[in-house]
Enzyme design. Structure first.
Site, PDB file in Angstrom:
ATOM      1  N   GLU A 275      18.815   8.737  45.379  1.00  0.00           N
ATOM      2  CA  GLU A 275      17.710   9.606  45.817  1.00  0.00           C
ATOM      3  C   GLU A 275      18.191  10.639  46.836  1.00  0.00           C
ATOM      4  O   GLU A 275      17.592  11.693  46.986  1.00  0.00           O
ATOM      5  CB  GLU A 275      16.585   8.739  46.400  1.00  0.00           C
ATOM      6  CG  GLU A 275      15.224   9.406  46.339  1.00  0.00           C
ATOM      7  CD  GLU A 275      14.061   8.484  46.699  1.00  0.00           C
ATOM      8  OE1 GLU A 275      14.208   7.247  46.625  1.00  0.00           O
ATOM      9  OE2 GLU A 275      13.008   9.006  47.080  1.00  0.00           O
ATOM     10  N   HIS A 296      31.025 -10.987  32.981  1.00  0.00           N
ATOM     11  CA  HIS A 296      30.759 -11.428  31.604  1.00  0.00           C
ATOM     12  C   HIS A 296      29.697 -10.558  30.957  1.00  0.00           C
ATOM     13  O   HIS A 296      28.991 -10.997  30.051  1.00  0.00           O
ATOM     14  CB  HIS A 296      30.345 -12.904  31.619  1.00  0.00           C
ATOM     15  CG  HIS A 296      31.403 -13.764  32.240  1.00  0.00           C
ATOM     16  ND1 HIS A 296      32.380 -14.389  31.489  1.00  0.00           N
ATOM     17  CD2 HIS A 296      31.689 -14.031  33.537  1.00  0.00           C
ATOM     18  CE1 HIS A 296      33.206 -15.038  32.312  1.00  0.00           C
ATOM     19  NE2 HIS A 296      32.808 -14.825  33.555  1.00  0.00           N
ATOM     20  N   LYS A 410       5.347  12.280  41.381  1.00  0.00           N
ATOM     21  CA  LYS A 410       4.090  11.828  42.005  1.00  0.00           C
ATOM     22  C   LYS A 410       2.969  12.817  41.671  1.00  0.00           C
ATOM     23  O   LYS A 410       1.839  12.428  41.390  1.00  0.00           O
ATOM     24  CB  LYS A 410       4.250  11.728  43.534  1.00  0.00           C
ATOM     25  CG  LYS A 410       5.046  10.517  44.032  1.00  0.00           C
ATOM     26  CD  LYS A 410       5.049  10.428  45.562  1.00  0.00           C
ATOM     27  CE  LYS A 410       5.856   9.264  46.100  1.00  0.00           C
ATOM     28  NZ  LYS A 410       5.925   9.152  47.565  1.00  0.00           N
TER      29      LYS A 410
HETATM   30  O1  PA5 Z   1      13.101   7.280  50.284  1.00  0.00           O
HETATM   31  C1  PA5 Z   1      12.014   7.773  50.056  1.00  0.00           C
HETATM   32  O2  PA5 Z   1      11.579   8.768  50.662  1.00  0.00           O
HETATM   33  C2  PA5 Z   1      11.092   7.192  49.006  1.00  0.00           C
HETATM   34  O3  PA5 Z   1      11.724   6.171  48.298  1.00  0.00           O
HETATM   35  C3  PA5 Z   1       9.831   6.639  49.663  1.00  0.00           C
HETATM   36  O4  PA5 Z   1      10.188   5.659  50.586  1.00  0.00           O
HETATM   37  C4  PA5 Z   1       8.864   6.065  48.617  1.00  0.00           C
HETATM   38  O5  PA5 Z   1       8.517   7.049  47.673  1.00  0.00           O
HETATM   39  C5  PA5 Z   1       7.595   5.537  49.285  1.00  0.00           C
HETATM   40  O6  PA5 Z   1       6.979   6.551  50.019  1.00  0.00           O
HETATM   41  P1  PA5 Z   1       5.884   6.234  51.096  1.00  0.00           P
HETATM   42  O7  PA5 Z   1       6.479   5.474  52.211  1.00  0.00           O
HETATM   43  O8  PA5 Z   1       5.390   7.577  51.533  1.00  0.00           O
HETATM   44  O9  PA5 Z   1       4.799   5.447  50.414  1.00  0.00           O
END
Ligand code: PA5
Length: 423
Positions: A275, A296, A410
């Site tokens: 990410e 394996h 989203k």
């Molecule tokens: O690393 C990130 O920004 C994302 O993985 C968020 O943590 C995830 O989308 C959850 O978002 P939020 O804490 O706003 O619910």
């Protein structure tokens, strides 16, 4: 060099460091430190936040008496706590942690609700934005079940919300309902937030030593600050992987701990690496694997498939349990060599053999050596890979701290769920 972790890059390629590369690494380190010092990014400062630890300990004390803490969150809001809980649950002496909201799978949530005694369950809903559909759906469902079980007044006392201090839907709900609340620092993104109230509150509820996690993280952070980036192992990890991807066409980065307790740590790594670095049409593809199990399964591909992979093993030097194969196995000639051998010896030999066999075929791999799995080393490992990610982001030339792809999905999901037709 850290007393907690050691990164052995012997089986990686020899990184040809030119003056220009050295300059780039120096610039990358400077940019990461500057972002911390000017307040843009707070994750490097987490280990100094003693107020966070005190605030959490106070709230845990106030909420003692529950047997379970149900964590509702997804991605950066739950993967860190899941990883530590999975590693430490057999030693933890506090509440049992359960997790939901990491998916919208109705069967999963129904099963969790069925096995929970809501009268004895603390709910920790975690969302920085407050508008994440998976987390908020689970929250509304669980809250209704809780109110049915204990009534509105008690339910309010059983909910702790970890969210933005100033704005957002969850923040507004907290204000209206009067739930206990913990902050998600504005300048720390989800996947860098395991060492904040986000990860640490549920872990402290479980009786996990969060101060030790902070100590481990601090050692790695201080080292990163003090060392030159070519000396520093986390920065070197980043440089090797970015170079391997860009110059040697090895974009697949595998994380393979030889430890069941670290299975979910590889999932945390997979998120932070993907990410943070997958941007602008480029980026590595991280894969979570498990040694020795995946010897394996995936290993055939790693050993014999395309040479597009870099493998990171995690070796735990000392396991807690000492178990050996019964000496009676001596009577079976084909397996007599195993007689009396400890499982620790075997799992070490398996990693060693795999690393060696891969290297022999020109398959690059490195090993992060960890003395033992405990709170201190887990804190150190989180900081190690946060630093590596920050440096890799600079070397790739991307913003490691945003996630436009996740945000786009989203938005589309909301369009669909609101009954609109996609254009
Ligand atoms: O690393 C990130 O920004 C994302 O993985 C968020 O943590 C995830 O989308 C959850 O978002 P939020 O804490 O706003 O619910």
């Amino acid at each position: 060099m850290s007393t907690l972790l050691r990164y052995d890059a012997t089986n990686m390629f020899r990184l040809p460091i030119t003056v220009r590369d050295r300059q780039q690494l120096d610039d990358a380190k400077k940019a990461v430190i500057d972002a911390w010092k000017n307040g843009d990014q707070g994750w490097l400062g987490c280990p100094d936040d003693s107020a966070c630890v005190s605030r959490i300990k106070k709230l845990v004390k106030e909420k003692s008496g529950f047997t379970t803490c149900l964590v509702l969150g997804i991605g950066g809001s739950d993967l860190g706590a899941r990883a530590v809980w999975h590693a430490m649950k057999d030693e933890a002496r506090g509440m049992t942690l359960e997790f939901a909201g990491g998916n919208t799978d109705p069967d999963e949530l129904a099963a969790i609700l069925k096995r929970l005694n809501l009268k004895k369950t603390l709910i920790n809903v975690i969302s920085k934005s407050g508008n994440t559909v998976e987390t908020m759906s689970a929250f509304f469902i669980v809250r209704e079940a809780l109110i049915s079980a204990v009534g509105e007044t008690k339910a309010r006392q059983q909910i702790v919300a970890t969210t933005d201090e100033e704005s957002g839907i969850l923040h507004d709900i907290v204000m209206k309902e009067g739930y206990a609340t913990l902050p998600v620092p504005k300048n720390i993104g989800g996947r860098f937030s395991v060492l904040t109230d986000v990860g640490l509150f549920p872990l402290a509820c479980a009786g996990i030593n969060i101060a030790a996690m902070m100590r481990g993280a601090k050692e790695i952070r201080d080292e990163f600050v003090a060392e030159t980036p070519t000396q520093n192992e986390a920065a070197r990890y980043a440089a090797l992987h970015v170079y391997g991807d860009r110059a040697l066409h090895m974009p697949i980065h595998i994380m393979m701990p030889y430890s069941e307790r670290l299975r979910l740590f590889a999932f945390w790594y997979r998120q932070i690496w993907a990410e943070s670095l997958g941007k602008d049409g480029h980026g590595p593809t991280p894969i979570a694997a498990l040694g020795a199990t995946d010897q394996h399964s995936q290993l055939q591909l790693y050993q014999d498939g395309p040479k597009d992979k870099m493998i990171s093993f995690i070796e735990v030097e000392h396991f807690k349990a000492k178990i050996s194969i019964p000496r009676s196995v001596k009577k079976i000639p084909q397996l007599a060599y195993l007689s009396g051998m400890s499982l620790e010896t075997i799992i070490h030999a398996e990693r060693d053999a795999t690393a060696h066999a891969l290297a022999h075929e020109g398959r690059v791999n490195g090993t992060l050596h960890v003395g033992r799995v405990d709170e201190t080393t887990l804190g150190a490992m989180f900081m190690f890979f946060e630093v590596a990610t920050g440096i890799a982001g600079q070397l790739y030339g991307v913003n490691a701290y945003n996630q436009p792809g996740v945000e786009a999905s989203k938005t589309v999901m909301r369009t669909i769920l609101e009954g609109n037709v996609l254009s």
